[in-house]
Design a protein around this motif. Structure first.
Motif, PDB file in Angstrom:
ATOM      1  N   VAL A 127     -20.304  19.591  25.581  1.00 53.39           N
ATOM      2  CA  VAL A 127     -20.560  19.650  24.139  1.00 53.39           C
ATOM      3  C   VAL A 127     -19.805  20.824  23.526  1.00 53.39           C
ATOM      4  O   VAL A 127     -19.287  21.689  24.236  1.00 53.39           O
ATOM      5  CB  VAL A 127     -22.073  19.779  23.828  1.00 53.39           C
ATOM      6  N   LEU A 128     -19.781  20.838  22.195  1.00 53.53           N
ATOM      7  CA  LEU A 128     -19.236  21.962  21.439  1.00 53.53           C
ATOM      8  C   LEU A 128     -20.371  22.585  20.643  1.00 53.53           C
ATOM      9  O   LEU A 128     -21.172  21.870  20.024  1.00 53.53           O
ATOM     10  CB  LEU A 128     -18.130  21.490  20.492  1.00 53.53           C
ATOM     11  N   THR A 129     -20.443  23.908  20.679  1.00 55.20           N
ATOM     12  CA  THR A 129     -21.442  24.654  19.933  1.00 55.20           C
ATOM     13  C   THR A 129     -20.715  25.598  18.983  1.00 55.20           C
ATOM     14  O   THR A 129     -19.512  25.838  19.158  1.00 55.20           O
ATOM     15  CB  THR A 129     -22.335  25.499  20.872  1.00 55.20           C
ATOM     16  N   PRO A 130     -21.404  26.192  18.030  1.00 54.20           N
ATOM     17  CA  PRO A 130     -20.759  27.203  17.187  1.00 54.20           C
ATOM     18  C   PRO A 130     -20.285  28.416  17.989  1.00 54.20           C
ATOM     19  O   PRO A 130     -19.415  29.146  17.542  1.00 54.20           O
ATOM     20  CB  PRO A 130     -21.864  27.608  16.204  1.00 54.20           C
ATOM     21  N   ASP A 131     -20.848  28.622  19.190  1.00 55.25           N
ATOM     22  CA  ASP A 131     -20.444  29.735  20.043  1.00 55.25           C
ATOM     23  C   ASP A 131     -19.341  29.367  21.032  1.00 55.25           C
ATOM     24  O   ASP A 131     -18.935  30.209  21.821  1.00 55.25           O
ATOM     25  CB  ASP A 131     -21.658  30.272  20.808  1.00 55.25           C
TER      26      ASP A 131
END
Length: 188
Positions: A127-131
């Motif tokens: 996944v992609l997170t804001p971090d």
């Protein structure tokens, strides 16, 4: 200074299976190790930090997809037809990831990292997170004590992320990967 700590998530499989974490890639010298892939029993590692997530409906939907649809046997190098990809994208988009700058907390939907979709497995979803890039993990279904799916859970197209992953403030692309922007740069 080269010492790295390895943390094995749920090493004996007795946690009960009701957890969902994002393992966010970062140079922390702490490596999280996790068994995933259903009965395929794969082992993965991510250096970074662990972010606990609360998303019981998404956890049930992931169980439904991987334990019932894929029968808990793993999906290594699965081709992911459009309908299955949309379903996984919608499930992931219902999970909220909270960020904080020290004074304000902000929820953001996770986004499926489709550039690493060939690595998606039961209990291990890129996944992609804001971090930054991460792996969404949960208890593997072949572990003792893991609760099985008791009901069918549907994730509708309404479960998709409300905003594009690229619209997150403080994040910019460097070298083809999402990275936090340096402090004071405004994310540009």
């Amino acid at each position: 200074m080269g010492f790295r700590r390895v943390v094995f998530l749920d090493p004996d499989g007795t946690s009960g299976g009701g957890w969902l974490f994002a393992l966010v890639e970062a140079p922390t010298r702490v490596v999280h190790q996790h068994q995933y892939g259903g009965t395929a029993c794969r082992m993965g590692q991510v250096e970074g930090f662990l972010m606990p997530l609360f998303a019981p409906a998404a956890l049930d939907a992931l169980r439904e997809l991987f334990e019932r649809h894929f029968r808990g046997a793993g999906t290594w190098s699965h081709s992911w037809p459009d309908d299955e990809r949309r379903r996984l994208r919608a499930i992931v988009g219902t999970v909220r990831y909270w960020t904080s700058d020290g004074t304000t907390e902000q929820p953001h939907p996770l986004c499926l990292d489709e550039t690493r979709l060939d690595r998606a497995e039961e209990a291990w979803v890129p996944v992609l997170t804001p971090d930054g890039p991460a792996v969404l993990v949960r208890s593997n279904s072949d572990r003792p004590g893991v609760a099985r799916v008791r009901r069918s859970v549907r994730v509708t197209p309404g479960g998709r992320p409300a905003a594009s992953c690229r619209a997150w403030p403080g994040i910019r692309w460097r070298g083809g990967r999402r990275r936090p922007a340096p402090a004071g740069s405004g994310g540009r």
